[in-house]
Design an enzyme around this catalytic site. Structure first.
Site, PDB file in Angstrom:
ATOM      1  CE  LYS A  14      62.033 -71.257  98.793  1.00 38.86           C
ATOM      2  NZ  LYS A  14      62.004 -70.321  99.943  1.00 38.86           N
ATOM      3  NE  ARG A  89      58.207 -66.470  96.418  1.00 40.59           N
ATOM      4  CZ  ARG A  89      59.514 -66.720  96.323  1.00 40.59           C
ATOM      5  NH1 ARG A  89      60.001 -67.443  95.366  1.00 40.59           N
ATOM      6  NH2 ARG A  89      60.336 -66.225  97.230  1.00 40.59           N
ATOM      7  NE  ARG A 128      69.612 -65.161 101.471  1.00 45.08           N
ATOM      8  CZ  ARG A 128      68.524 -65.778 101.005  1.00 45.08           C
ATOM      9  NH1 ARG A 128      68.534 -67.087 100.796  1.00 45.08           N
ATOM     10  NH2 ARG A 128      67.421 -65.127 100.760  1.00 45.08           N
ATOM     11  NE  ARG A 134      68.039 -62.401  97.611  1.00 44.17           N
ATOM     12  CZ  ARG A 134      67.187 -63.403  97.644  1.00 44.17           C
ATOM     13  NH1 ARG A 134      67.631 -64.650  97.480  1.00 44.17           N
ATOM     14  NH2 ARG A 134      65.905 -63.199  97.833  1.00 44.17           N
ATOM     15  NE  ARG A 146      62.423 -61.872 100.598  1.00 40.41           N
ATOM     16  CZ  ARG A 146      63.676 -62.240 100.860  1.00 40.41           C
ATOM     17  NH1 ARG A 146      64.483 -61.432 101.536  1.00 40.41           N
ATOM     18  NH2 ARG A 146      64.108 -63.409 100.469  1.00 40.41           N
TER      19      ARG A 146
HETATM   20  P1  AMP Z   1      63.746 -65.921  96.168  1.00 37.68           P
HETATM   21  O1  AMP Z   1      65.125 -65.904  95.610  1.00 37.68           O
HETATM   22  O2  AMP Z   1      63.010 -67.194  95.861  1.00 37.68           O
HETATM   23  O3  AMP Z   1      63.701 -65.547  97.630  1.00 37.68           O
HETATM   24  O4  AMP Z   1      62.933 -64.780  95.413  1.00 37.68           O
HETATM   25  C1  AMP Z   1      63.295 -63.404  95.521  1.00 37.68           C
HETATM   26  C2  AMP Z   1      62.161 -62.538  94.985  1.00 37.68           C
HETATM   27  O5  AMP Z   1      61.927 -62.840  93.610  1.00 37.68           O
HETATM   28  C3  AMP Z   1      60.817 -62.737  95.663  1.00 37.68           C
HETATM   29  O6  AMP Z   1      60.695 -61.959  96.856  1.00 37.68           O
HETATM   30  C4  AMP Z   1      59.852 -62.273  94.572  1.00 37.68           C
HETATM   31  O7  AMP Z   1      59.842 -60.860  94.480  1.00 37.68           O
HETATM   32  C5  AMP Z   1      60.528 -62.796  93.305  1.00 37.68           C
HETATM   33  N1  AMP Z   1      60.082 -64.169  92.968  1.00 37.68           N
HETATM   34  C6  AMP Z   1      60.845 -65.301  92.951  1.00 37.68           C
HETATM   35  N2  AMP Z   1      60.115 -66.370  92.590  1.00 37.68           N
HETATM   36  C7  AMP Z   1      58.853 -65.907  92.378  1.00 37.68           C
HETATM   37  C8  AMP Z   1      57.628 -66.525  92.010  1.00 37.68           C
HETATM   38  N3  AMP Z   1      57.542 -67.854  91.794  1.00 37.68           N
HETATM   39  N4  AMP Z   1      56.526 -65.731  91.890  1.00 37.68           N
HETATM   40  C9  AMP Z   1      56.587 -64.403  92.083  1.00 37.68           C
HETATM   41  N5  AMP Z   1      57.708 -63.757  92.454  1.00 37.68           N
HETATM   42  C10 AMP Z   1      58.834 -64.495  92.599  1.00 37.68           C
END
Ligand code: AMP
Length: 190
Positions: A14, A89, A128, A134, A146
């Site tokens: 994404k 989400r 990654r 991360r 996740r």
């Molecule tokens: P991402 O960078 O999108 O993979 O997000 C990393 C982490 O941030 C996720 O595993 C969640 O813990 C948190 N996170 C990101 N976006 C959301 C969202 N829309 N709702 C809830 N938690 C989020």
């Protein structure tokens, strides 16, 4: 206005594809993951709270991410459109997004869903994790969590947007350029 939800499991690409879409279509990129990581880097109270969830691969509470998106929408009223990356989400987040955008008369245009096999997701995330710094990309059990959280809480959004005739499945395997071309084609056909 073009408002795109870029959808897919962790590791679907994404963020990578959002970079290309903001360039090609002149959209503002709203990644809740990036916004949360910025909060953590600045050690804000919101960042400190969010980190506890993120380190375990759990979702941050809806009220926190919805509030962040609301602020960003209000700060970008002159945008040509938005690309939502990693948001919504949960169904509650999708309903809140619909409400915010519909209030402005600029609803979601489409949900583009990147489809990638689970083994490929895990391989991409571990890869990654070698360079991203991360912590949630480095431990296979957190990555598994996740993906499980995605299947349980986020996947139902496919039906939510399909119910509005806005769901478009895009094959997320192959080269970055091939996937970008598929996304581009789907957007131009909207
Ligand atoms: P991402 O960078 O999108 O993979 O997000 C990393 C982490 O941030 C996720 O595993 C969640 O813990 C948190 N996170 C990101 N976006 C959301 C969202 N829309 N709702 C809830 N938690 C989020």
């Amino acid at each position: 206005m073009l408002n795109l939800v870029l959808f897919g499991p962790p590791g679907a690409g994404k963020g990578t594809q959002a970079e290309f879409l903001i360039e090609s279509f002149g959209l503002v990129h709203l990644s809740t993951g990036d916004l949360l990581r910025n909060e953590i880097a600045s050690s804000t109270p919101l960042g400190v709270e969010a980190k506890r969830y993120m380190d375990n691969g759990e979702l941050v509470p809806d009220s926190v991410v919805i509030g962040m998106i609301k602020n960003k929408l209000e700060a970008n009223t002159d945008a040509k459109g938005f690309i939502f990356d990693g948001f919504p989400r949960t169904v509650a987040q999708a309903e809140a997004l619909d409400q915010l955008l519909n209030a402005n008369g600029t609803p979601v245009s489409a949900m583009l869903s990147l489809e990638v096999a689970k083994e490929e997701l895990i391989a991409r995330l571990l890869n990654r994790g070698k360079t991203s710094g991360r912590s949630d990309d480095q431990d296979e059990s957190i990555i598994e969590n996740r993906i499980n959280v995605y299947n349980e809480k986020t996947l139902p959004l496919k039906n939510y947007f399909a119910g509005q005739n806005k769901h478009f499945g895009i094959k997320g395997m192959g080269s970055i350029d091939e996937i970008a071309a598929r996304l581009s084609e789907a957007i131009k056909a909207l």
